[in-house]
Design a protein around this motif. Structure first.
Motif, short mmCIF file in Angstrom:
data_model
loop_
_atom_site.label_atom_id
_atom_site.label_comp_id
_atom_site.label_asym_id
_atom_site.label_seq_id
_atom_site.Cartn_x
_atom_site.Cartn_y
_atom_site.Cartn_z
N SER A 89 20.26 -7.92 29.67
CA SER A 89 21.37 -7.36 30.45
C SER A 89 22.21 -8.48 31.06
O SER A 89 21.72 -9.59 31.27
N THR A 90 23.46 -8.18 31.36
CA THR A 90 24.31 -9.18 32.01
C THR A 90 23.83 -9.49 33.43
O THR A 90 23.91 -10.65 33.84
N PRO A 91 23.31 -8.51 34.21
CA PRO A 91 22.83 -8.87 35.56
C PRO A 91 21.66 -9.86 35.53
O PRO A 91 21.60 -10.77 36.37
N ARG B 220 28.76 -10.83 23.45
CA ARG B 220 28.43 -9.63 22.66
C ARG B 220 29.48 -9.37 21.59
O ARG B 220 29.16 -8.86 20.51
N THR C 258 21.23 -4.52 39.13
CA THR C 258 22.07 -4.15 37.99
C THR C 258 23.37 -3.58 38.56
O THR C 258 23.66 -3.79 39.75
N ASP C 259 24.10 -2.85 37.73
CA ASP C 259 25.40 -2.35 38.17
C ASP C 259 25.27 -1.31 39.28
O ASP C 259 24.36 -0.48 39.27
N TYR D 206 15.54 -0.06 33.56
CA TYR D 206 15.74 -0.07 35.01
C TYR D 206 14.79 0.90 35.70
O TYR D 206 14.38 0.66 36.83
N SER E 38 28.34 -3.49 29.09
CA SER E 38 29.46 -4.34 29.51
C SER E 38 30.07 -5.09 28.33
O SER E 38 29.36 -5.64 27.49
N LYS F 15 21.32 5.32 27.22
CA LYS F 15 20.10 5.18 28.00
C LYS F 15 19.47 6.55 28.18
O LYS F 15 20.16 7.57 28.13
N ARG G 172 20.81 -3.36 22.03
CA ARG G 172 22.05 -2.68 21.65
C ARG G 172 22.78 -3.32 20.48
O ARG G 172 23.17 -2.62 19.53
N THR H 8 26.21 2.15 29.59
CA THR H 8 26.42 1.12 30.63
C THR H 8 26.51 -0.28 29.99
O THR H 8 25.90 -1.23 30.45
N SER I 289 18.84 -2.01 26.92
CA SER I 289 19.82 -3.09 27.05
C SER I 289 19.66 -4.19 26.01
O SER I 289 20.63 -4.62 25.40
N1 GLU Z 1 26.28 -3.40 32.32
C1 GLU Z 1 25.22 -4.34 32.21
C2 GLU Z 1 24.92 -4.70 30.77
O1 GLU Z 1 25.56 -4.23 29.90
C3 GLU Z 1 23.96 -3.84 32.90
C4 GLU Z 1 23.56 -2.45 32.57
C5 GLU Z 1 22.66 -2.35 31.37
O2 GLU Z 1 21.78 -3.20 31.18
O3 GLU Z 1 22.81 -1.38 30.62
O4 GLU Z 1 24.07 -5.49 30.48
#
Ligand code: GLU
Length: 277
Positions: free
Chosen positions: A159-161, A115, A197-198, A180, A110, A46, A93, A108, A90
């Motif tokens: 993103s996971t969140p 994935r 988010t995290d 973010y 996850s 990021k 990736r 960051t 995000s």
């Molecule tokens: N760790 C979470 C994810 O991989 C949120 C952070 C991000 O988006 O980089 O999606």
């Protein structure tokens, strides 16, 4: 062709193996259109997450993820000046890895089963959890359920969140941005009421503006950060895992955490055990 072949080829090529091999590989590389320099490693991360990975005004990179990425690169044989940093939002990736546009991602990222269908992970190298960021004068938002009360929430595409909110709190109005930092800007402008988010990421933004922003409630997920790499490249995965373990053991991991995230007020955790793949 076995799926490991292209990346192994690229790595031999970079390390200047036999000339004949290198020539053949140069053709391979050109044919693949990746046109990479043989002595550089391309790392995705990021550019806008203070404490984790931020591209500074002078172009330099800093943060915990950046330190982890540099340590791993060193162990793989690349000096800091041999690193080319590539922004890895995000939602892009897996694609960046699958297209060979990056060698690995420390951002960051996850580890999830979904994935893992497209990429492999080394690690985990850090464990955190999803949380909420609000303006410091906010009193109605106390946790994710309180957002269902007509609040506007921002998170990032892919993103996971963001996915967890859609799955578990479908009543929440979610806006998805690409980064973010864009969400935090919207929060400051009153365009949204909260950002999710995290916790480590949110704490990095609070450290920059402690007067204006705060994290509320308890983390409501477990996010295990891994280093994403091409699926099937077990050699690279093992080498990165060995580098992470070394970083944890020689004190550099703790130092990097304190240097980058200590200011955000997060106590240094015990480094997680590496997954057995
Ligand atoms: N760790 C979470 C994810 O991989 C949120 C952070 C991000 O988006 O980089 O999606």
């Amino acid at each position: 062709m076995p799926s490991t072949t292209p990346s192994l080829f690229r790595r031999y090529y970079r390390r200047g193996a036999a000339v004949a091999l290198a020539v053949g590989l140069a053709l391979t590389a050109t044919a693949c259109g990746d046109g990479r320099d043989e002595n550089t490693v391309v790392i995705g991360t990021k550019f806008d997450q203070p404490g984790l990975a931020i591209k500074n005004e002078d172009g330099s990179m800093s943060g915990f993820d950046v330190d982890v990425a540099r340590y791993v690169a060193q162990e793989l044989g690349y000096a800091p000046e041999d690193i080319e940093w590539k922004e890895a939002p995000s939602g892009q990736r897996e694609t960046l890895i699958q297209n060979g546009q990056v060698d690995y991602i420390v951002g960051t990222y996850s580890i999830t089963d979904e994935r893992k269908e497209r990429v492999d992970f080394a690690g985990p190298y850090l464990i955190t959890g999803q949380s909420l960021l609000v303006r410091s004068d906010e009193s109605e938002i106390t946790g994710p359920a309180s957002l269902e009360n007509n609040k506007l929430l921002c998170s990032v595409t892919g993103s996971t969140p963001a996915q967890r909110i859609k799955d578990e709190y479908p009543g929440v109005q979610l806006q998805e941005y690409d980064t973010y930092s864009a969400c935090v800007q919207a929060l400051r402008n009153n365009a949204v009421d909260a950002v999710t988010t995290d916790e480590v990421i949110l704490a990095g933004y609070v450290a920059q503006s402690p007067e204006e922003l705060k994290v509320v409630g308890q983390p409501f997920s477990e996010e295990r950060y891994g280093i994403g790499l091409e699926k099937g490249d077990t050699e690279l995965q093992n080498n990165i895992n060995a580098a992470i373990e070394k970083m944890q053991q020689d004190g550099a991991w703790r130092q990097a955490f304190e240097d980058n995230l200590g200011v955000a007020g997060i106590a240094t955790p015990t480094p997680p055990a590496i997954d057995q793949n």
